[in-house]
Design an enzyme around this catalytic site. Sequence first.
Site, PDB file in Angstrom:
ATOM      1  CB  SER A 144     -23.926  -8.804  28.885  1.00  0.00           C
ATOM      2  OG  SER A 144     -23.135  -8.597  30.022  1.00  0.00           O
ATOM      3  CD  GLU A 154     -15.164  -9.495  35.020  1.00  0.00           C
ATOM      4  OE1 GLU A 154     -15.910 -10.497  35.042  1.00  0.00           O
ATOM      5  OE2 GLU A 154     -15.243  -8.616  34.150  1.00  0.00           O
TER       6      GLU A 154
HETATM    7  C1  LIG Z   1     -17.570  -0.598  30.562  1.00  0.00           C
HETATM    8  C2  LIG Z   1     -18.369  -1.870  30.463  1.00  0.00           C
HETATM    9  C3  LIG Z   1     -17.769  -3.012  29.937  1.00  0.00           C
HETATM   10  C4  LIG Z   1     -18.505  -4.188  29.823  1.00  0.00           C
HETATM   11  N1  LIG Z   1     -17.887  -5.269  29.230  1.00  0.00           N
HETATM   12  C5  LIG Z   1     -18.576  -6.424  29.088  1.00  0.00           C
HETATM   13  C6  LIG Z   1     -17.969  -7.543  28.430  1.00  0.00           C
HETATM   14  O1  LIG Z   1     -16.819  -7.488  27.974  1.00  0.00           O
HETATM   15  N2  LIG Z   1     -18.690  -8.674  28.283  1.00  0.00           N
HETATM   16  C7  LIG Z   1     -19.966  -8.787  28.757  1.00  0.00           C
HETATM   17  O2  LIG Z   1     -20.544  -9.864  28.626  1.00  0.00           O
HETATM   18  N3  LIG Z   1     -20.596  -7.733  29.369  1.00  0.00           N
HETATM   19  C8  LIG Z   1     -19.918  -6.553  29.542  1.00  0.00           C
HETATM   20  N4  LIG Z   1     -20.526  -5.469  30.139  1.00  0.00           N
HETATM   21  C9  LIG Z   1     -21.921  -5.585  30.537  1.00  0.00           C
HETATM   22  C10 LIG Z   1     -22.112  -5.600  32.050  1.00  0.00           C
HETATM   23  O3  LIG Z   1     -21.639  -6.780  32.625  1.00  0.00           O
HETATM   24  C11 LIG Z   1     -23.607  -5.368  32.297  1.00  0.00           C
HETATM   25  O4  LIG Z   1     -23.892  -4.090  31.781  1.00  0.00           O
HETATM   26  C12 LIG Z   1     -23.939  -5.409  33.748  1.00  0.00           C
HETATM   27  O5  LIG Z   1     -23.842  -6.728  34.218  1.00  0.00           O
HETATM   28  C13 LIG Z   1     -25.347  -4.838  34.038  1.00  0.00           C
HETATM   29  O6  LIG Z   1     -26.297  -5.513  33.269  1.00  0.00           O
HETATM   30  P1  LIG Z   1     -27.369  -4.705  32.355  1.00  0.00           P
HETATM   31  O7  LIG Z   1     -26.601  -3.690  31.550  1.00  0.00           O
HETATM   32  O8  LIG Z   1     -28.195  -5.731  31.637  1.00  0.00           O
HETATM   33  O9  LIG Z   1     -28.250  -3.893  33.375  1.00  0.00           O
HETATM   34  P2  LIG Z   1     -29.523  -4.410  34.200  1.00  0.00           P
HETATM   35  O10 LIG Z   1     -29.299  -5.834  34.613  1.00  0.00           O
HETATM   36  O11 LIG Z   1     -30.744  -4.084  33.420  1.00  0.00           O
HETATM   37  O12 LIG Z   1     -29.430  -3.498  35.474  1.00  0.00           O
HETATM   38  C14 LIG Z   1     -29.784  -2.122  35.471  1.00  0.00           C
HETATM   39  C15 LIG Z   1     -29.678  -1.595  36.905  1.00  0.00           C
HETATM   40  O13 LIG Z   1     -30.572  -2.312  37.761  1.00  0.00           O
HETATM   41  C16 LIG Z   1     -29.851  -2.877  38.859  1.00  0.00           C
HETATM   42  N5  LIG Z   1     -30.407  -4.177  39.217  1.00  0.00           N
HETATM   43  C17 LIG Z   1     -30.712  -5.178  38.365  1.00  0.00           C
HETATM   44  N6  LIG Z   1     -31.173  -6.252  39.057  1.00  0.00           N
HETATM   45  C18 LIG Z   1     -31.147  -5.903  40.375  1.00  0.00           C
HETATM   46  C19 LIG Z   1     -31.473  -6.581  41.582  1.00  0.00           C
HETATM   47  N7  LIG Z   1     -31.921  -7.850  41.583  1.00  0.00           N
HETATM   48  N8  LIG Z   1     -31.323  -5.921  42.757  1.00  0.00           N
HETATM   49  C20 LIG Z   1     -30.838  -4.639  42.783  1.00  0.00           C
HETATM   50  N9  LIG Z   1     -30.513  -3.958  41.666  1.00  0.00           N
HETATM   51  C21 LIG Z   1     -30.664  -4.565  40.477  1.00  0.00           C
HETATM   52  C22 LIG Z   1     -28.436  -3.043  38.346  1.00  0.00           C
HETATM   53  O14 LIG Z   1     -27.499  -3.119  39.378  1.00  0.00           O
HETATM   54  C23 LIG Z   1     -28.280  -1.793  37.493  1.00  0.00           C
HETATM   55  O15 LIG Z   1     -27.938  -0.692  38.284  1.00  0.00           O
HETATM   56  C24 LIG Z   1     -19.847  -4.257  30.259  1.00  0.00           C
HETATM   57  C25 LIG Z   1     -20.445  -3.113  30.791  1.00  0.00           C
HETATM   58  C26 LIG Z   1     -19.735  -1.921  30.883  1.00  0.00           C
HETATM   59  C27 LIG Z   1     -20.429  -0.710  31.443  1.00  0.00           C
END
Ligand SMILES: Cc1cc2nc3c(=O)[nH]c(=O)nc-3n(C[C@H](O)[C@H](O)[C@H](O)COP(=O)(O)OP(=O)(O)OC[C@H]3O[C@@H](n4cnc5c(N)ncnc54)[C@H](O)[C@@H]3O)c2cc1C
Length: 386
Positions: free
Chosen positions: A129, A243
């Site tokens: 991420s 995963e």
């Molecule tokens: C407990 C936890 C552990 C994690 N561990 C890791 C890790 O070890 N390594 C790592 O790399 N990452 C990790 N992450 C990060 C995680 O993979 C991301 O938080 C996740 O992919 C969401 O991305 P974002 O936070 O950028 O949210 P955003 O991409 O900004 O999304 C925010 C919201 O908008 C929605 N959304 C976004 N785009 C769309 C779309 N096209 N259509 C519909 N809905 C949409 C999403 O579903 C979400 O609800 C972790 C997250 C958590 C909560």
Amino acid sequence: MDLRYSPAEQVFRAEVRQWLAEHVPAAPLPDFDSSVEGFEAHRAWERTLHAGGWGMVTWPVDYGGRGLDLIRWLIFEEEYYRAGAPLRVNQNGIFLLGPTLIEYGTPEQKARFLPAMAAGDEIWAQAWSEPSAGSDLAGVRSTLVRDGDEYVLSGHKIWSSRAVHADWAFGLFRTPGSERHKGLSLVFFPLDAAGVTVKPIARLDGKPVFAELFLDEVRVPAFNRLGAEGQGWSVCMSTAGFERGLMLRSPARFQMAAARLVELHRGRADSVEPEVRARVLQAWMDADAYALSIYSTASRLMAGGAIGPETSTNKIFWSELDLDLHRTALALLGAEAELTGAAPDASADIGDWLDGYVFSLAGPIYAGANEIQRNIIAERMLGLPR
Ligand SMILES: Cc1cc2nc3c(=O)[nH]c(=O)nc-3n(C[C@H](O)[C@H](O)[C@H](O)COP(=O)(O)OP(=O)(O)OC[C@H]3O[C@@H](n4cnc5c(N)ncnc54)[C@H](O)[C@@H]3O)c2cc1C
């Protein structure tokens, strides 16, 4: 699929059960996210597991495993959770990167990384991420530039679980000028390399569960690239498949929680509303349904099949099941649900439900947000319009 365990599988289960009974620490280990001591206590447990030959039972013997099949892995997991054994601090390595390395790695890469991973000598974090690329992983902007036998990595990663104490990370990097899914490569880097800054991010409860990683011209050998240069997207999707579809959340975790939920209900059966009783029953059935579906996937993979659409359907199912299990437990506990394990009147079990609930809230987000999984199901499986 034959739903009965073979005699050999039953012997295996008895062997696992006995070893765990003799080795699982009597008192819970300190939390691995809260302190170096907790992290190192879990590393020591990984080493104990490995010394017993239980680091990762499905891996080839030469790389620190037992060369067993996925059904035996599921049996191992069931016994592991039943025994109340410690959470695996190296889950990013053994469950996610390990199977991808076995699929895409060269013999030299496997020999270099898998045994150290199985032994707990090298604990891994996932660095995918970025601040503007979580759900939209193809939007990563961190770069890799080839310089002779090395790559130079630069960029900014975020939400990297356990990176505060881990040894290595696997990250997705882009060749400058490339766009979206093209030009991406999966590369490993040591978290103590020159140019890497690890900045802890505290969770709501204050624990430094995540980290931001700043990479400033970090040099790593080209040997650390997994798969071909520019093929990082398909390699990452293989990791994501494990995963979401199989390894990160084995059914045993939820079956154990369901058994605890039934026990909690039993102690309060006289005062439970019928609606809550029905939720207990539903959560218990869902945990078993999930187990059956994973056994079916495992059988198919063992017969030469590949992970399919269950990568998305499973991810949604286990994350929502985890929420249901915990919400139902809190409904059973009533006002007691507000007590943490540290409260004077709370048993440890009550606090565990609250902690588990808070963590389950993250399930629909990590490992690919559920909204995105639903988009994948709608567009790619059902052929619905975008
Ligand atoms: C407990 C936890 C552990 C994690 N561990 C890791 C890790 O070890 N390594 C790592 O790399 N990452 C990790 N992450 C990060 C995680 O993979 C991301 O938080 C996740 O992919 C969401 O991305 P974002 O936070 O950028 O949210 P955003 O991409 O900004 O999304 C925010 C919201 O908008 C929605 N959304 C976004 N785009 C769309 C779309 N096209 N259509 C519909 N809905 C949409 C999403 O579903 C979400 O609800 C972790 C997250 C958590 C909560």
